[in-house]
Design an enzyme around this catalytic site. Structure first.
Site, PDB file in Angstrom:
ATOM      1  N   ASN C  69     -19.953  70.650   2.517  1.00 28.67           N
ATOM      2  CA  ASN C  69     -21.046  70.858   3.470  1.00 28.67           C
ATOM      3  C   ASN C  69     -21.419  72.314   3.493  1.00 28.67           C
ATOM      4  O   ASN C  69     -20.614  73.197   3.208  1.00 28.67           O
ATOM      5  CB  ASN C  69     -20.658  70.362   4.875  1.00 28.67           C
ATOM      6  CG  ASN C  69     -20.000  71.438   5.709  1.00 28.67           C
ATOM      7  OD1 ASN C  69     -20.675  72.295   6.287  1.00 28.67           O
ATOM      8  ND2 ASN C  69     -18.675  71.437   5.764  1.00 28.67           N
ATOM      9  N   LEU C  73     -23.264  76.763  10.679  1.00 32.32           N
ATOM     10  CA  LEU C  73     -23.241  77.206  12.078  1.00 32.32           C
ATOM     11  C   LEU C  73     -24.507  76.920  12.877  1.00 32.32           C
ATOM     12  O   LEU C  73     -24.819  77.630  13.838  1.00 32.32           O
ATOM     13  CB  LEU C  73     -22.919  78.706  12.159  1.00 32.32           C
ATOM     14  CG  LEU C  73     -21.666  79.177  11.413  1.00 32.32           C
ATOM     15  CD1 LEU C  73     -21.459  80.671  11.637  1.00 32.32           C
ATOM     16  CD2 LEU C  73     -20.429  78.405  11.839  1.00 32.32           C
ATOM     17  N   CYS C 130     -15.642  80.454   8.191  1.00 30.61           N
ATOM     18  CA  CYS C 130     -16.744  79.595   7.769  1.00 30.61           C
ATOM     19  C   CYS C 130     -17.281  80.079   6.425  1.00 30.61           C
ATOM     20  O   CYS C 130     -17.751  81.205   6.306  1.00 30.61           O
ATOM     21  CB  CYS C 130     -17.878  79.597   8.786  1.00 30.61           C
ATOM     22  SG  CYS C 130     -19.218  78.500   8.254  1.00 30.61           S
ATOM     23  N   ASN C 192      -9.720  75.686   7.381  1.00 33.27           N
ATOM     24  CA  ASN C 192     -11.147  75.470   7.310  1.00 33.27           C
ATOM     25  C   ASN C 192     -11.436  74.939   5.901  1.00 33.27           C
ATOM     26  O   ASN C 192     -10.513  74.655   5.141  1.00 33.27           O
ATOM     27  CB  ASN C 192     -11.901  76.787   7.581  1.00 33.27           C
ATOM     28  CG  ASN C 192     -13.284  76.515   8.185  1.00 33.27           C
ATOM     29  OD1 ASN C 192     -14.016  75.638   7.720  1.00 33.27           O
ATOM     30  ND2 ASN C 192     -13.650  77.261   9.219  1.00 33.27           N
TER      31      ASN C 192
HETATM   32  C1  FMN Z   1     -19.934  68.926   8.327  1.00 32.07           C
HETATM   33  C2  FMN Z   1     -18.857  69.900   8.717  1.00 32.07           C
HETATM   34  C3  FMN Z   1     -19.143  70.930   9.598  1.00 32.07           C
HETATM   35  C4  FMN Z   1     -18.167  71.851   9.961  1.00 32.07           C
HETATM   36  N1  FMN Z   1     -18.464  72.837  10.856  1.00 32.07           N
HETATM   37  C5  FMN Z   1     -17.471  73.682  11.260  1.00 32.07           C
HETATM   38  C6  FMN Z   1     -17.703  74.665  12.263  1.00 32.07           C
HETATM   39  O1  FMN Z   1     -18.777  74.743  12.826  1.00 32.07           O
HETATM   40  N2  FMN Z   1     -16.689  75.493  12.603  1.00 32.07           N
HETATM   41  C7  FMN Z   1     -15.451  75.400  12.009  1.00 32.07           C
HETATM   42  O2  FMN Z   1     -14.554  76.165  12.364  1.00 32.07           O
HETATM   43  N3  FMN Z   1     -15.191  74.474  11.085  1.00 32.07           N
HETATM   44  C8  FMN Z   1     -16.157  73.608  10.694  1.00 32.07           C
HETATM   45  N4  FMN Z   1     -15.886  72.642   9.756  1.00 32.07           N
HETATM   46  C9  FMN Z   1     -14.531  72.579   9.177  1.00 32.07           C
HETATM   47  C10 FMN Z   1     -13.668  71.535   9.887  1.00 32.07           C
HETATM   48  O3  FMN Z   1     -13.510  71.836  11.241  1.00 32.07           O
HETATM   49  C11 FMN Z   1     -12.289  71.420   9.211  1.00 32.07           C
HETATM   50  O4  FMN Z   1     -11.672  72.683   9.270  1.00 32.07           O
HETATM   51  C12 FMN Z   1     -12.378  70.985   7.763  1.00 32.07           C
HETATM   52  O5  FMN Z   1     -13.394  70.056   7.601  1.00 32.07           O
HETATM   53  C13 FMN Z   1     -11.072  70.400   7.234  1.00 32.07           C
HETATM   54  O6  FMN Z   1     -10.704  69.240   7.927  1.00 32.07           O
HETATM   55  P1  FMN Z   1     -11.071  67.755   7.443  1.00 32.07           P
HETATM   56  O7  FMN Z   1     -10.664  67.661   5.995  1.00 32.07           O
HETATM   57  O8  FMN Z   1     -10.299  66.855   8.339  1.00 32.07           O
HETATM   58  O9  FMN Z   1     -12.541  67.598   7.592  1.00 32.07           O
HETATM   59  C14 FMN Z   1     -16.871  71.728   9.405  1.00 32.07           C
HETATM   60  C15 FMN Z   1     -16.588  70.688   8.520  1.00 32.07           C
HETATM   61  C16 FMN Z   1     -17.559  69.774   8.167  1.00 32.07           C
HETATM   62  C17 FMN Z   1     -17.210  68.668   7.214  1.00 32.07           C
END
Ligand code: FMN
Ligand code: FAD
Ligand code: FAD
Ligand code: FMN
Ligand code: FES
Ligand code: FES
Lengths: 303, 260, 303, 260
Positions: C69, C73, C130, C192
């Site tokens: 993705n 922000l 991020c 992240n």
């Molecule tokens: C669509 C999307 C948007 C995200 N936006 C943020 C964000 O705004 N701030 C942040 O700290 N992490 C953001 N992340 C990261 C997630 O919080 C997480 O750290 C990362 O996806 C790994 O976990 P997962 O594999 O369970 O998704 C985002 C992830 C995705 C997929």
């Protein structure tokens, strides 16, 4: 039929497809499936100065669209390679690239020096990125000074094509690539495996004898592709891209991102024919896009 | 031995016992020679949590019908998908892989299979029997549901059965069966099953001075000697179970406490 | 029914399961599916000092067992959060943790300072990782001095629980964790997303408007788990683990590796019920293993 | 509108044209109200290359049978798996999602669907027709194989057809159809299909001063407004196509060069 040939250092490869070290044995393992000489090159399992037994079993775990391994450089040492393996593979009508590993700079130098004498070994791939050994291995690949020093030492003794294989477990892989380029590497290959881990929740114990291991397979492809793109934009020497390539489309992504050639690792386990399928698939793509040579798509990403 | 990559057509899928399936697969090309103890690497399609191939022993071979059979126990997603294959589906195999059991010197041999470890024993029974030897097969399981197709062996062997809960045959572990009382009459013992079972059998054989071959089920990635993931520790260093094995003589395996 | 509660800083969480920032909106998005107050905490989408439109479409690509993705922000800024979003979520009977991002240290400080006044916001998660913004973002999370400086600056103005969210795109994540711990972080969360890339080979163009994006989902789980294990062994403050968690078994791996709590991101898209299923699954596991409290398995890996 | 996660049973899967399938799905619970333009997020099981759910419009609803229909075109692995579902299979949906087309003010309306973009138009025809309006439906495709079930609309609408190769109906792009000659009589135009088609229709509508709604098919991860991946640029900033859309009035969409 487009011209698939590419150049890496002094090597003129008939096509840009080779197996990745440690996933293909030395070549004969695939003799039954197709003519191994069709490959752009063969890349051998790691070769070290001394015989090594590698890590204890278990050495692998399957993970989502990938696997962790902790084989740890099991091999019979460079002398055995020269006396026994080399004679058994030197008939192949393609380049043979030996993956060189060790725990010390002296070890790397010893292996590289000994291999230089072998006529059919036209290049070595310096593995400064193996995550599965306690000493040396990945450590060399995660700092610019260390990567530079081992490259320099080997460059002094090795005069054929020198490829340095980079670790993805770093903040800035382009920086490491530039450091080894500055010391005379003819090419960089990337990525080696990403350090990962898996746990048996019932036994509450790691699933690998070494606790952590190296992640490979389709799961890592997006990361590998990004790194190849970053490195290709940072260095002038040719880049060999790998990490999760499973089909021609994946390989073409790496070529577009700037890789001059690709290596295919884990996918050989799932589809032993994958390397030749990728060669054929690249050819079809080039024909369909009216490209006369694969060089037309290398680095041709419109970004 | 030459390895092949062939598509097979599923002719039959019988659930022979709860969670155990026998698949009869017809090769679309000519089957090569297959020896007892060899296995195939199965491509599991449509299973998102199964990326690598799965090693499964060759249970039976019918050269006339150009078919092989597999005996599969469902333990996870890969084996679940294989066991859900239906008549007419296609299955891709890399095979035949690995070494095979060796022919015994003497007249009488004992084959011991625990649970799905029985899989390579059918072909082995046939093979040894066809060489004019007397075969005893001992099949062990937790309950009667783990005793798979004991009748299949009748033509080639005397069959003994043990279950831990006594629901079929002798009650107890396989090593408590009476076949082991006069173990000295066997010139060779073959075992496949859970490690503790194989080690127990290996111990008895070693103490009785009888050669013993076991088939290991180590985790495999490639199945063709290319990755070095599947190693067994032997007295002459790490060996691949997929090429140097899966059959090992227990005297060559390190850490198999054979005197105990 | 085991005791699932855990402590992170001054927060006493009823269970160790929370959604990951950016994958759960602000909570109401999931109201139709289950009682969101069942969660250990809610973690909001990133909140920045100013309104941000984020990156251009396309912002996502599916990858093998994961996704990239480059949302970048997108949010209406901290003042809008306070005036409009906060009143709409403050009724939840659980902790609300706001994910705080910005391009400058001053920006982080401004957001943190303003949020401190909100009674129901009991913690913030400082997103120094991020990968999808041109300025700031991940850069803060990839060097110890920068990570330390932003943590210190926020710590000075923010007196409730301060969680710092780490980037996996580094050579040594344990080092970064120690740097933010030293500046007073109450907890670290990781990982992240990993920087990745994907290419449309027919168009020869990147599939994301930003060329690279952040990889998440099951594909990254082995890497995430390894990093959580490394960090848990390096710091004394509680670790919140995430990366590819899709079910209770995955979550338990992270707890065994040393995470005090877990976050679930991408899996919410595939199974909107995943968070509550994980809570229930952890409970079942604890019962089956005769554990009275989830604390018994935190860091209980036998390695 | 409340969203649900429900299992559906596949009652029927008809290949209505090469590569286009209509699936009739029976809800195992009570169907909620569904409005034209809304979609569902489908869980694709057993497809290793499909991790995320797939957004598919609601093609039809039968409240009596408690069924919905989907019209699916095979373009990749996810849609291939959905299209291979068989009678009796289960499919998990998160639904109904998104906003919906609005009721027109005037009497006559034009609905334009290109290729599989026709999917939301059946329900929309019924809906507008049930409010006593006159509906014209214009269906465009590359060849006759892309004109899906035109007869379905007959009860609710006048149907026009265009194909690029002239194999059915008027030859040419949809915008060259005679319905557009007297476009001024329509009080509202609705379009769904490839972006260039929708933009062309939007241009005609705008120039004629007719309100126009289009349904966007942006790439989606969550489908419920949680991830912000699916945004469309609007005059009031980025909006989600999954919650604020998929239906947008073209006057609100930035970058839709409406005067051209
Ligand atoms: C669509 C999307 C948007 C995200 N936006 C943020 C964000 O705004 N701030 C942040 O700290 N992490 C953001 N992340 C990261 C997630 O919080 C997480 O750290 C990362 O996806 C790994 O976990 P997962 O594999 O369970 O998704 C985002 C992830 C995705 C997929
Ligand atoms: C040479 C060889 C021959 C075999 N022959 C047969 C056979 O004839 N019939 C049969 O049913 N099975 C046989 N097996 C075992 C079979 O390969 C595994 O059961 C199968 O790979 C499990 O895949 P899965 O996806 O169902 O389970 P997974 O989800 O991968 O694993 C489920 C559980 O089983 C464990 N497991 C997986 N593979 C093995 C293994 N190789 N050894 C021990 N534990 C394992 C895992 O750790 C996990 O706990 C053989 C294995 C080998 C190496
Ligand atoms: C609100 C909405 C409603 C939809 N309704 C329908 C419907 O009723 N019937 C139907 O058949 N399809 C519909 N679609 C499109 C459908 O979601 C995609 O075709 C599907 O997700 C593709 O999945 P796949 O795994 O088969 O293809 P993939 O392998 O994921 O992709 C195959 C090719 O299609 C492209 N693609 C994938 N998704 C989209 C998309 N959303 N827009 C444009 N290109 C895309 C990819 O880039 C790739 O080139 C709708 C999409 C949305 C957003
Ligand atoms: C089982 C296994 C063994 C490997 N051994 C080596 C090795 O000896 N030397 C080396 O440089 N890389 C080794 N690698 C890394 C691969 O060469 C390759 O860099 C990595 O697997 C990524 O490519 P892939 O995703 O296509 O497998 C090994 C990988 C695997 C899976
Ligand atoms: S499984 Fe690869 S060497 Fe045996
Ligand atoms: S798809 Fe997630 S917000 Fe629309």
């Amino acid at each position: 039929m487009a011209d698939l040939s590419v150049d890496i250092g002094t090597l003129h490869l008939k096509n840009p497809v080779m197996p990745a070290s440690g996933t293909y044995g030395y070549g004969p393992e695939f003799d039954d499936f197709y003519d191994v000489s069709r490959l752009g090159a063969i890349v051998t399992k790691a070769c070290t100065s001394k015989h090594r037994e590698g890590n204890r079993y278990p050495r692998m775990v399957e993970t989502p669209m990938g696997m962790l391994n902790s084989v740890g450089l099991q091999n019979k040492g460079v002398d055995y390679f020269i006396s026994t393996i080399y004679p058994a593979v030197s008939h192949y009508d393609t380049h043979i690239i030996v993956n060189v590993s060790d725990s010390t700079v002296d070890g790397y130098v010893e292996v590289a020096g000994k291999l230089e004498a072998l006529e059919k070994i036209t290049a070595i791939e310096l593995n400064i990125s193996c995550p599965n050994v306690k000493e040396g291995g990945m450590a060399f690949g995660t700092s610019c000074p260390m990567a530079a020093s081992v490259t320099k030492a080997v460059r002094d003794v090795y005069h054929k094509t020198l490829i340095v294989k980079l670790s993805p477990n770093v903040t800035n892989i382009a920086e490491i690539a530039r450091a080894v380029e500055a010391e005379g590497a003819d090419s960089v290959s990337l990525i080696n495996t990403l350090l990962g881990m898996a746990i048996d929740i019932e036994k509450r114990s790691p699933l690998l004898s070494t606790i952590t291991g190296g992640l490979s397979g389709p799961a890592v492809k997006p990361i590998a592709l990004r790194m190849v793109w970053q490195v290709a934009n940072a260095v002038k020497i040719p880049v060999i891209g790998m990490g999760g390539i499973s089909n021609a489309s994946d390989a073409i992504e790496f070529l577009l991102a700037g890789a001059t050639a690709v290596q295919i690792g884990t996918a050989n386990f799932v589809d032993p024919m994958v390397c030749v399928r990728v060669i054929d698939g690249i050819n079809e793509y080039l024909d369909r896009h009216n490209c006369k040579s694969v060089n037309e798509i290398i680095g041709a990403l419109r970004a | 031995m030459t390895k092949f990559i062939h598509d097979f057509k599923v002719l039959q899928n019988r659930e022979v016992s709860k969670g155990y399936h026998v698949l009869v697969l017809q090769c679309l090309q000519q089957l090569p020679a297959i020896f007892p103890g060899q296995f195939a690497q199965l491509l599991v399609e449509n299973s998102p949590s199964t990326y690598l191939r799965r090693p499964i022993s060759i249970y039976d071979v019918d050269p006339v019908e150009n078919t092989i059979s597999l005996l599969v126990k469902v333990v996870g997603s890969g084996t679940a998908h294989i066991s859900a294959l239906q008549e007419g589906n296609t299955l891709n195999l890399v095979y035949p892989l690995g070494n095979s059991f060796s022919l015994p010197e003497g007249k009488k041999v004992l084959l011991v299979g625990g649970g799905v470890g029985i899989a390579p024993m059918l072909l082995l029974s046939k093979f040894i029997h066809s060489h004019g030897k007397e075969v005893s097969v001992l099949i062990g399981g937790r309950t009667s549901a783990d005793i798979i197709e004991p009748d299949q062996y009748a033509k080639y062997a005397t069959v003994g059965i043990t279950t831990e809960d006594g629901s079929l045959g002798h009650k107890g572990l396989v090593t408590t069966h009476s076949y082991f009382d006069s173990v000295g009459k066997y010139s060779m013992i073959y075992a496949c099953g859970p490690d503790p079972m194989m080690k127990a059998v290996a111990g008895i054989a070693t103490r009785a001075g009888i050669p013993c071959e076991v088939s290991l089920e180590n985790l495999m990635a490639c199945g063709i000697g290319a990755c070095l993931c599947c190693i067994a520790e032997t007295t002459s260093g790490n060996k691949t179970t997929c090429v140097d094995g899966p059959v090992f003589n227990v005297k060559d395996l390190s850490g198999w406490d054979r005197s105990k």
